[in-house]
Motif scaffolding. Structure first.
Motif, PDB file in Angstrom:
ATOM      1  N   ILE A 176      23.526  71.634  36.416  1.00  0.00           N
ATOM      2  CA  ILE A 176      25.002  71.952  36.613  1.00  0.00           C
ATOM      3  C   ILE A 176      25.596  72.669  35.590  1.00  0.00           C
ATOM      4  N   ALA A 177      25.266  72.414  34.305  1.00  0.00           N
ATOM      5  CA  ALA A 177      25.824  73.192  32.756  1.00  0.00           C
ATOM      6  C   ALA A 177      25.772  74.711  32.977  1.00  0.00           C
ATOM      7  N   LEU A 178      24.344  75.098  33.366  1.00  0.00           N
ATOM      8  CA  LEU A 178      23.904  76.415  33.659  1.00  0.00           C
ATOM      9  C   LEU A 178      24.586  77.087  34.726  1.00  0.00           C
ATOM     10  N   ALA A 179      24.989  76.282  35.663  1.00  0.00           N
ATOM     11  CA  ALA A 179      25.773  77.010  36.706  1.00  0.00           C
ATOM     12  C   ALA A 179      26.946  77.271  36.641  1.00  0.00           C
ATOM     13  N   ASP A 180      27.692  76.393  35.816  1.00  0.00           N
ATOM     14  CA  ASP A 180      28.888  76.441  35.279  1.00  0.00           C
ATOM     15  C   ASP A 180      29.240  77.776  34.305  1.00  0.00           C
ATOM     16  N   ALA A 181      28.131  77.706  33.317  1.00  0.00           N
ATOM     17  CA  ALA A 181      28.113  78.590  32.553  1.00  0.00           C
ATOM     18  C   ALA A 181      27.905  80.120  32.998  1.00  0.00           C
ATOM     19  N   ALA A 182      26.906  80.166  34.237  1.00  0.00           N
ATOM     20  CA  ALA A 182      26.769  81.415  34.886  1.00  0.00           C
ATOM     21  C   ALA A 182      27.960  81.860  35.715  1.00  0.00           C
ATOM     22  N   GLU A 183      28.667  80.941  36.115  1.00  0.00           N
ATOM     23  CA  GLU A 183      30.020  81.138  36.921  1.00  0.00           C
ATOM     24  C   GLU A 183      30.935  81.836  35.943  1.00  0.00           C
ATOM     25  N   GLU A 184      31.025  81.286  34.763  1.00  0.00           N
ATOM     26  CA  GLU A 184      31.956  81.634  34.045  1.00  0.00           C
ATOM     27  C   GLU A 184      31.669  83.088  33.354  1.00  0.00           C
ATOM     28  N   ASN A 185      30.299  83.201  33.112  1.00  0.00           N
ATOM     29  CA  ASN A 185      29.946  84.845  32.763  1.00  0.00           C
ATOM     30  C   ASN A 185      30.173  85.783  33.686  1.00  0.00           C
TER      31      ASN A 185
END
Length: 790
Positions: free
Chosen positions: A637-646
């Motif tokens: 979940i944290a990586l998905a949020d970071a990827a979406e922000e990026n």
């Protein structure tokens, strides 16, 4: 109701939103059951592979659940399916699946169960070939007279024939004079490959000639050794072909070609045996055996949802289908032989047979009655009385002088005007790279001829910025020179002048709604104008507006020789900062994608372990697997949020990169006085994309385009010019050093007198016209768009 219909024996609708085409259907005993009963194999562009064994309990009863033998989701779109002997160590039939960049050969096996419905079908990968070029279609057969096995030939989108001898790649050959791929078929009688080229002619190539020709893998155009590839025979048909079929069941040697308006039957030497002109648009066809000696039957599907049966050129039967077929086959099933299998583009799979469906509707009997003339006469008098009363009422209305006026906006009339209101708002927290837009109107003339009208418009600068206090010190500065005396900025930007500003108007500041402050300062003594800001790319919109308003202002004054210029130097280092920031976000996006893949694999592995523990009759301790699963889930979940922000930051960085690139192109044009055509070439070179995609990014596209200019029109000497385009596949570079070096070299050669030009017609860029929209994402105010139809 039509009397001649294709009787529905078995049918099914495949998925929702899937697309199918000509090569997505094949029939055969793919599981090697030995019963002689065919199976239906269907593949879609969504990558779904399905196998059916139709067994209808009653005609028209539809598909049963047990009729679907297998359904597998493959990763890539399925272009074509074929059943043949594709494995060297086996005489069994296997399934060949063609993807855009891969050829896979599978074995379909059936495992018997204890009950009737206990048979399990499995798809096992035997081997696969990764393709270096994008595939279009394929054909197979005993190339070179081999017995007991089938080889595969794949035609790529750039005209290369790739030959595979089962598990190994044999060779590849380029078709001469290739432009667009056409249908491809193999003729075993003459060991030739038949296709229809973009020159609209049927061409035949012998396998022996293809095998000894120049190798396509070693720069086929420049190699001196080897033989040149030539066609065995050609036949001009004057139209593009939809399909080519070489039947093997007939005693006569025939080659059938389906054109857009004609169907041709050719001999093996290319001579026309007969042809049939079609009065409709065909969609597919299939030759099959005829009971008459020396003739061949044809199944022909068209876009009127009709299935026609021809015996040579004579129409024997016509049946109505429920949809437009894109592929047709003839199959033998357990309960019925000679079934017609059709597949539509939206996934309607139907097994039918020819028959009639008579209509049992009968018109109801009309009861006769005698006419009563006295009642008719009384009814007539009553109607005449009503008519007279209506006439008197109309006369009274005329005495009142009642007037009506109707106004109708006729869009097809000359000189009419229509007003379209739309809102303009800022969709993201960054300034747009362009304030222009396009309007496209589709209409029909009174005679029914369709027409399209287009125009461009530019939104006002006031939508994206506000007047602000000037900034004295800024990080980035550029200076624009003119050949006319300085003018007041208040005359150039009257809507930005505040009451408190001085009358001279030599300084003006613009505060972008989602950006920094841009200050424009006019010199009182010289003919220079300085534009400065703390953000390099934010200067673009103000600079563009300033240059356009200069041209408009001096044109109204009657000045014809006004000219803007830029003395330099070109701010490449400032521009490269924007490039590096954009590339860094692209690298981060790939890192997040790789990390997400790793964590997803780990998460699925933990899930399998837990399911195994839970299903065990004597479960073992979890050994903190649940804790590990929860931690992995949080990481995903944290990586998905970071990827979406990026991803959001990458979109913003690309918009800023477009603005910076527009500014660089404008400065280069003013620096060297480039013409409009040269500026267009520079824009097409440095701005080839409207947005980044996972498969293609801005850096590799621009690097390839700039490299081509440096090798052609900007080369050091005419001897160094290379007119051929590079065919290597574009991929994301490791860093931006090579790109920045090429852009610097481009500016250097322009500064030394180099000029941009198109070296050949193949290099002409096709402009992309974007349709107008009624809602645009720019500033937070309202605007009115007036469309005039004339």
């Amino acid at each position: 109701m039509s009397l001649f219909k294709a009787r529905d024996w078995w049918s099914v609708v495949l998925g929702e939103g899937e697309e199918f085409d000509q090569g997505c259907l094949c029939v055969g005993d793919v599981d090697n059951s030995g019963s002689g009963h065919d199976k239906i194999v269907v593949g879609s562009y969504m990558g779904l592979l399905r196998i059916y064994g139709p067994r209808a309990s009653s005609p028209g009863s539809g598909a049963l659940a047990e009729d679907q033998l297998l359904e597998v989701q493959l990763r890539d779109p399925i272009i074509q399916l074929e059943v043949g002997k594709f494995v060297s160590c086996s005489d069994l039939l296997h399934l060949a699946v063609l993807h855009p960049r891969k050829l896979s050969v599978y074995a379909v096996t059936a495992t018997a169960g204890n009950v009737e419905h206990g048979i399990q079908y499995q798809l096992r990968l035997v081997y696969e070939h990764n393709l270096q070029r994008t595939a279009c279609n394929m054909t197979y057969g005993p190339f070179g007279g081999v017995t007991g096995h089938h080889f595969i030939c794949i035609q790529s989108m750039d005209g290369m024939l790739m030959f595979f001898e089962q598990e190994s790649y044999a060779f590849g050959r380029f078709l001469p004079g290739f432009l667009l791929p056409g249908p491809l078929c193999y003729c075993g009688r003459t060991d030739t490959f038949i296709t229809v080229s973009s020159a609209r002619q049927v061409e035949s190539y012998k396998y022996e000639v293809l095998a000894v020709a120049t190798d396509a893998d070693e720069e086929h155009e420049r190699k001196t050794s080897g033989k040149r590839l030539t066609a065995d025979w050609t036949l001009v048909i004057g139209e593009q072909a939809l399909d080519i079929v070489v039947p093997t069941f007939t005693s006569t040697s025939s080659i059938f070609v389906l054109g857009e308006r004609n169907v041709y039957c050719l001999k093996d030497n290319g001579q026309i045996r007969f042809m049939k002109k079609l009065e409709y648009n065909p969609s597919c066809f299939l030759p099959y055996a005829s009971v008459s000696e020396g003739t061949t039957n044809l199944l022909m599907g068209n876009h009127n949802s009709t299935l026609l049966v021809y015996q040579d050129v004579t129409l024997k039967w016509a049946a109505q289908l429920s949809c437009v077929p894109v592929a047709v086959r003839v199959a033998n099933f357990q309960d019925l032989k000679g079934v017609v299998v059709t597949l539509s583009g939206d996934g309607h799979l139907q097994c039918s047979y020819m028959g009639t469906d008579p209509s049992f509707f009968m018109a109801p009997r009309v009861d006769a009655r005698e006419i009563n003339y006295e009642e008719v006469d009384a009814e007539m008098k009553a109607l005449q009385k009503i008519i007279k009363e209506a006439v008197r009422t109309q006369e009274r209305l005329q005495d009142w002088e009642l007037g009506l006026k109707c106004i109708v906006c006729d869009l097809t009339g000359p000189g009419s005007t229509s007003f379209v209101m739309f809102s303009v708002f800022l969709n993201e927290k960054y300034s747009p790279a362009d304030l222009g837009g396009d309007v496209t109107v589709s209409y029909s003339t009174p005679t029914g001829v369709p027409r399209v009208a287009q125009c461009k418009f530019t939104l006002p600068l006031r939508l994206v910025c506000l007047p602000s206090a000037p900034s004295k010190n800024s990080k980035y500065k550029i200076t624009i020179d003119t050949n006319k005396p300085p003018v007041s900025l208040g005359d150039i930007f009257p809507e930005f002048v505040e009451k408190s500003e001085e009358k001279e108007g030599n300084v003006l500041a613009f505060q972008l709604i989602a950006g920094s402050t841009v200050t424009v300062q006019a010199s009182k003594t010289s003919q220079r104008y300085r534009i400065q800001s703390d953000t390099f790319e934010d200067m673009w919109l103000v600079t563009k507006e300033l240059l356009q308003r200069f041209d408009t202002f001096f044109a109204k004054q009657g000045v014809k020789d006004f000219r803007n210029s830029f003395a330099g130097p070109i701010p490449l280092q400032e521009y490269f900062e924007t490039v590096d920031h954009h590339f860094e976000l692209r690298v981060n996006a790939e890192k997040y994608q790789d990390l997400l893949s790793e964590r997803a694999v780990q998460f699925r592995a933990i899930q399998r372990r837990l399911l195994t523990r839970f299903k065990d009759k004597t479960p073992a301790p979890l050994q903190n697997l649940d804790t590990l699963m929860e931690g992995t889930y949080r990481q995903v979940i944290a990586l998905a949020d970071a990827a979406e922000e990026n991803r959001a930051l990458l979109c913003q960085a690309f918009a800023r990169l477009r603005s910076a690139t527009h500014l660089l192109i404008t400065l280069l044009s003013l620096w060297q006085g480039l013409s409009a055509d040269q500026t267009s070439i520079l824009e097409a070179t440095l701005l080839p994309l409207l947005q980044d995609t996972p498969q293609l990014g801005w850096e590799e596209c621009v690097d390839a385009a700039v490299s081509h200019l440096l090798r052609t029109c900007l080369s050091r000497s005419p001897k160094d010019q290379a007119l051929s385009l590079s065919t290597s596949q574009l991929s994301m570079p490791k860093d931006t050093a090579r790109l920045k070096k090429h852009i610097t070299l481009l500016c250097d050669r322009l500064g030394k007198g180099g000029r941009l030009s198109l070296s050949s017609e193949a290099n002409v860029q096709t402009p992309v016209v974007m349709p107008g929209q009624s809602r645009m994402s720019l500033g937070g105010q309202r605007a009115t768009l007036i469309i005039v139809f004339s």
